[in-house]
Design a protein around this motif. Sequence first.
Motif, PDB file in Angstrom:
ATOM      1  N   PRO A   1      91.669   6.538   4.105  1.00 39.30           N
ATOM      2  CA  PRO A   1      91.765   8.003   4.048  1.00 39.30           C
ATOM      3  C   PRO A   1      90.827   8.560   2.980  1.00 39.30           C
ATOM      4  O   PRO A   1      90.703   7.980   1.891  1.00 39.30           O
ATOM      5  CB  PRO A   1      93.236   8.245   3.696  1.00 39.30           C
ATOM      6  N   HIS A   2      90.171   9.659   3.278  1.00 41.34           N
ATOM      7  CA  HIS A   2      89.101  10.160   2.392  1.00 41.34           C
ATOM      8  C   HIS A   2      89.604  10.488   0.997  1.00 41.34           C
ATOM      9  O   HIS A   2      88.827  10.530   0.044  1.00 41.34           O
ATOM     10  CB  HIS A   2      88.458  11.409   3.001  1.00 41.34           C
ATOM     11  N   SER A   3      90.907  10.672   0.855  1.00 37.71           N
ATOM     12  CA  SER A   3      91.455  11.004  -0.462  1.00 37.71           C
ATOM     13  C   SER A   3      91.961   9.784  -1.208  1.00 37.71           C
ATOM     14  O   SER A   3      92.608   9.914  -2.250  1.00 37.71           O
ATOM     15  CB  SER A   3      92.612  12.001  -0.289  1.00 37.71           C
ATOM     16  N   ALA A   4      91.685   8.584  -0.676  1.00 36.73           N
ATOM     17  CA  ALA A   4      92.217   7.368  -1.300  1.00 36.73           C
ATOM     18  C   ALA A   4      91.099   6.372  -1.573  1.00 36.73           C
ATOM     19  O   ALA A   4      90.062   6.378  -0.914  1.00 36.73           O
ATOM     20  CB  ALA A   4      93.275   6.730  -0.397  1.00 36.73           C
ATOM     21  N   ASP A   5      91.331   5.502  -2.528  1.00 36.73           N
ATOM     22  CA  ASP A   5      90.407   4.405  -2.804  1.00 36.73           C
ATOM     23  C   ASP A   5      90.680   3.247  -1.852  1.00 36.73           C
ATOM     24  O   ASP A   5      91.729   3.177  -1.206  1.00 36.73           O
ATOM     25  CB  ASP A   5      90.572   3.921  -4.255  1.00 36.73           C
ATOM     26  N   ALA A   6      89.748   2.327  -1.788  1.00 36.16           N
ATOM     27  CA  ALA A   6      89.948   1.117  -1.006  1.00 36.16           C
ATOM     28  C   ALA A   6      91.138   0.344  -1.554  1.00 36.16           C
ATOM     29  O   ALA A   6      91.281   0.181  -2.757  1.00 36.16           O
ATOM     30  CB  ALA A   6      88.691   0.246  -1.039  1.00 36.16           C
ATOM     31  N   ALA A   7      91.998  -0.114  -0.651  1.00 42.98           N
ATOM     32  CA  ALA A   7      93.203  -0.814  -1.072  1.00 42.98           C
ATOM     33  C   ALA A   7      92.903  -2.271  -1.386  1.00 42.98           C
ATOM     34  O   ALA A   7      91.942  -2.845  -0.888  1.00 42.98           O
ATOM     35  CB  ALA A   7      94.260  -0.727   0.029  1.00 42.98           C
TER      36      ALA A   7
ATOM     37  N   THR B   1      90.064  13.857   9.289  1.00 44.68           N
ATOM     38  CA  THR B   1      90.222  14.595  10.540  1.00 44.68           C
ATOM     39  C   THR B   1      89.064  15.580  10.715  1.00 44.68           C
ATOM     40  O   THR B   1      88.323  15.877   9.769  1.00 44.68           O
ATOM     41  CB  THR B   1      91.541  15.370  10.561  1.00 44.68           C
ATOM     42  N   LEU B   2      88.947  16.096  11.931  1.00 39.28           N
ATOM     43  CA  LEU B   2      87.903  17.079  12.217  1.00 39.28           C
ATOM     44  C   LEU B   2      88.067  18.319  11.340  1.00 39.28           C
ATOM     45  O   LEU B   2      87.079  18.873  10.847  1.00 39.28           O
ATOM     46  CB  LEU B   2      87.943  17.465  13.699  1.00 39.28           C
ATOM     47  N   SER B   3      89.295  18.747  11.106  1.00 37.55           N
ATOM     48  CA  SER B   3      89.522  19.905  10.236  1.00 37.55           C
ATOM     49  C   SER B   3      89.078  19.611   8.809  1.00 37.55           C
ATOM     50  O   SER B   3      88.464  20.455   8.142  1.00 37.55           O
ATOM     51  CB  SER B   3      91.001  20.301  10.245  1.00 37.55           C
ATOM     52  N   GLN B   4      89.380  18.421   8.319  1.00 35.86           N
ATOM     53  CA  GLN B   4      88.981  18.050   6.961  1.00 35.86           C
ATOM     54  C   GLN B   4      87.462  17.929   6.832  1.00 35.86           C
ATOM     55  O   GLN B   4      86.917  18.113   5.735  1.00 35.86           O
ATOM     56  CB  GLN B   4      89.640  16.728   6.572  1.00 35.86           C
ATOM     57  N   ALA B   5      86.778  17.648   7.924  1.00 37.33           N
ATOM     58  CA  ALA B   5      85.323  17.493   7.885  1.00 37.33           C
ATOM     59  C   ALA B   5      84.623  18.793   7.520  1.00 37.33           C
ATOM     60  O   ALA B   5      83.446  18.773   7.124  1.00 37.33           O
ATOM     61  CB  ALA B   5      84.804  16.990   9.235  1.00 37.33           C
ATOM     62  N   GLN B   6      85.319  19.900   7.614  1.00 39.55           N
ATOM     63  CA  GLN B   6      84.724  21.175   7.192  1.00 39.55           C
ATOM     64  C   GLN B   6      84.351  21.146   5.711  1.00 39.55           C
ATOM     65  O   GLN B   6      83.498  21.919   5.260  1.00 39.55           O
ATOM     66  CB  GLN B   6      85.717  22.327   7.447  1.00 39.55           C
ATOM     67  N   HIS B   7      84.983  20.256   4.943  1.00 35.29           N
ATOM     68  CA  HIS B   7      84.746  20.185   3.505  1.00 35.29           C
ATOM     69  C   HIS B   7      83.680  19.156   3.136  1.00 35.29           C
ATOM     70  O   HIS B   7      83.480  18.886   1.939  1.00 35.29           O
ATOM     71  CB  HIS B   7      86.052  19.868   2.783  1.00 35.29           C
ATOM     72  N   LEU B   8      83.026  18.577   4.128  1.00 33.12           N
ATOM     73  CA  LEU B   8      81.911  17.687   3.814  1.00 33.12           C
ATOM     74  C   LEU B   8      80.857  18.440   3.008  1.00 33.12           C
ATOM     75  O   LEU B   8      80.623  19.636   3.242  1.00 33.12           O
ATOM     76  CB  LEU B   8      81.268  17.163   5.104  1.00 33.12           C
ATOM     77  N   PRO B   9      80.201  17.781   2.069  1.00 37.80           N
ATOM     78  CA  PRO B   9      79.130  18.460   1.326  1.00 37.80           C
ATOM     79  C   PRO B   9      77.895  18.635   2.205  1.00 37.80           C
ATOM     80  O   PRO B   9      77.737  17.964   3.231  1.00 37.80           O
ATOM     81  CB  PRO B   9      78.860  17.499   0.167  1.00 37.80           C
ATOM     82  N   ASP B  10      77.042  19.547   1.826  1.00 42.17           N
ATOM     83  CA  ASP B  10      75.771  19.694   2.534  1.00 42.17           C
ATOM     84  C   ASP B  10      74.941  18.427   2.362  1.00 42.17           C
ATOM     85  O   ASP B  10      75.046  17.728   1.347  1.00 42.17           O
ATOM     86  CB  ASP B  10      74.998  20.897   1.994  1.00 42.17           C
ATOM     87  N   GLY B  11      74.122  18.147   3.358  1.00 35.94           N
ATOM     88  CA  GLY B  11      73.289  16.953   3.267  1.00 35.94           C
ATOM     89  C   GLY B  11      72.740  16.568   4.619  1.00 35.94           C
ATOM     90  O   GLY B  11      72.787  17.345   5.580  1.00 35.94           O
ATOM     91  N   HIS B  12      72.207  15.351   4.708  1.00 36.04           N
ATOM     92  CA  HIS B  12      71.662  14.810   5.955  1.00 36.04           C
ATOM     93  C   HIS B  12      72.713  13.916   6.598  1.00 36.04           C
ATOM     94  O   HIS B  12      73.264  13.023   5.946  1.00 36.04           O
ATOM     95  CB  HIS B  12      70.397  13.985   5.681  1.00 36.04           C
ATOM     96  N   TYR B  13      72.957  14.122   7.893  1.00 30.47           N
ATOM     97  CA  TYR B  13      73.983  13.356   8.593  1.00 30.47           C
ATOM     98  C   TYR B  13      73.454  12.842   9.924  1.00 30.47           C
ATOM     99  O   TYR B  13      72.515  13.400  10.500  1.00 30.47           O
ATOM    100  CB  TYR B  13      75.229  14.217   8.849  1.00 30.47           C
TER     101      TYR B  13
ATOM    102  N   PHE C   1      84.691   7.593   9.725  1.00 28.31           N
ATOM    103  CA  PHE C   1      85.121   8.093  11.023  1.00 28.31           C
ATOM    104  C   PHE C   1      85.673   9.500  10.873  1.00 28.31           C
ATOM    105  O   PHE C   1      86.476   9.771   9.973  1.00 28.31           O
ATOM    106  CB  PHE C   1      86.213   7.204  11.615  1.00 28.31           C
ATOM    107  N   ILE C   2      85.239  10.387  11.766  1.00 26.55           N
ATOM    108  CA  ILE C   2      85.880  11.692  11.917  1.00 26.55           C
ATOM    109  C   ILE C   2      86.796  11.551  13.124  1.00 26.55           C
ATOM    110  O   ILE C   2      86.344  11.196  14.218  1.00 26.55           O
ATOM    111  CB  ILE C   2      84.854  12.818  12.139  1.00 26.55           C
ATOM    112  N   VAL C   3      88.085  11.797  12.922  1.00 26.12           N
ATOM    113  CA  VAL C   3      89.059  11.572  13.987  1.00 26.12           C
ATOM    114  C   VAL C   3      89.643  12.910  14.441  1.00 26.12           C
ATOM    115  O   VAL C   3      89.625  13.897  13.694  1.00 26.12           O
ATOM    116  CB  VAL C   3      90.187  10.639  13.517  1.00 26.12           C
TER     117      VAL C   3
END
Length: 366
Positions: A252-258, A274-286, A345-347
């Motif tokens: 999960p994007h808010s957690a470290d590797a276990a 999630t797709l909704s959370q992806a709105q908060h991705l920083p600007d950049g190249h994808y 992954f964007i789910v």
Amino acid sequence: MAPPSCRWSPPTTRTTCCASRKTKPRPGATCAWRRPPVTKPQPGAPSAPCGVETYQAAFERRWPHLNHPHVRALAWLLDAPDLLDPASPHWQGRIASFGPMAPATADWLAALEQDPIPLESALGTRHYSRLGLYAEKLMAFYFAEHGQLVAHGLQVRASRNDTVGEFDFLLRDGDDLVHIEFATKFYLLDADAAGANFNGLIGPNLADTLGAKMRKIFDKQLSLAQHPAAQPLLPQPVARAQALVKGWLFYPHSADAASMEGISQPHCNGFWMTLSQAQHLPDGHYTIMPRLHWLAPLKSPANAAMSKQELLAALSDQMTQLSAPVMVTAMQEKREWLVEQRRGFIVPDDWHAQAAQRRQDGTLPA
């Protein structure tokens, strides 16, 4: 919310262990089927802090001269950290591992970059719809080139219409015949369902779990050589049967590797959101990564990326047509290339709910 660059793809460092041998290896060969020396696991080790080199950065530093996608994928298969810890007592010595890459093998990969025709010929012109089959073909080419391959994809039938199983690889190790089951897997951690087993690591399409996959390998596939129908196909008895497992785990994007017993401490990892959370991705190249490019860190021409807004629009279109996870990469400009910086992954927004429903229905292990 913490800066995403510190939370999406916890940096990893590469450690390897050299397997002991009874016989001297062929020049350039690395051993894929010896058990490495047992080392003490390190449960609960903290994840690496921001600023430590990511696996993607380490790969590009080590292999800056590899640009051909097939050669990069093969280099990753040979040089990436194991997904499962061969030294963990959890696996009872049944996990195979490559040792540190020999300089001759690195030189062989460099030569293959300059002349990839032998590799391209081995892959053929067919379209590979299954990533696992593509990875197997790459490994079959490597084993054949290094004089280790006895058989690849050898089917065992009890009768004409009754297939018992298939040997992924039969390999020569000195005087021994070794059976290797090979897998490249990608799993997302469903933290709510993780518990104390590997069923919380779920395939992106909700079709399997790491726990179910390893039970199948251990309970069925690794015992194939003992089946009576297999005996006439073998030139000699199988000395060892082990699983060689490569892959990436996504958190999960808010957690470290276990840190999980049985999982290699330095494993390839990324994020999921999630797709909704992806709105908060920083600007950049994808980029949206095609399935057959999932193995090695991506390297593409500088004009091949999209902006954050273009990415979000493309993701929305894809998930409208097919509600399924999509792997994306954040890219960094490096001369005439874009190189992968992190991946995830964007789910679909209901992916977590789908996983819970499948567990309730009994179609996904709990």
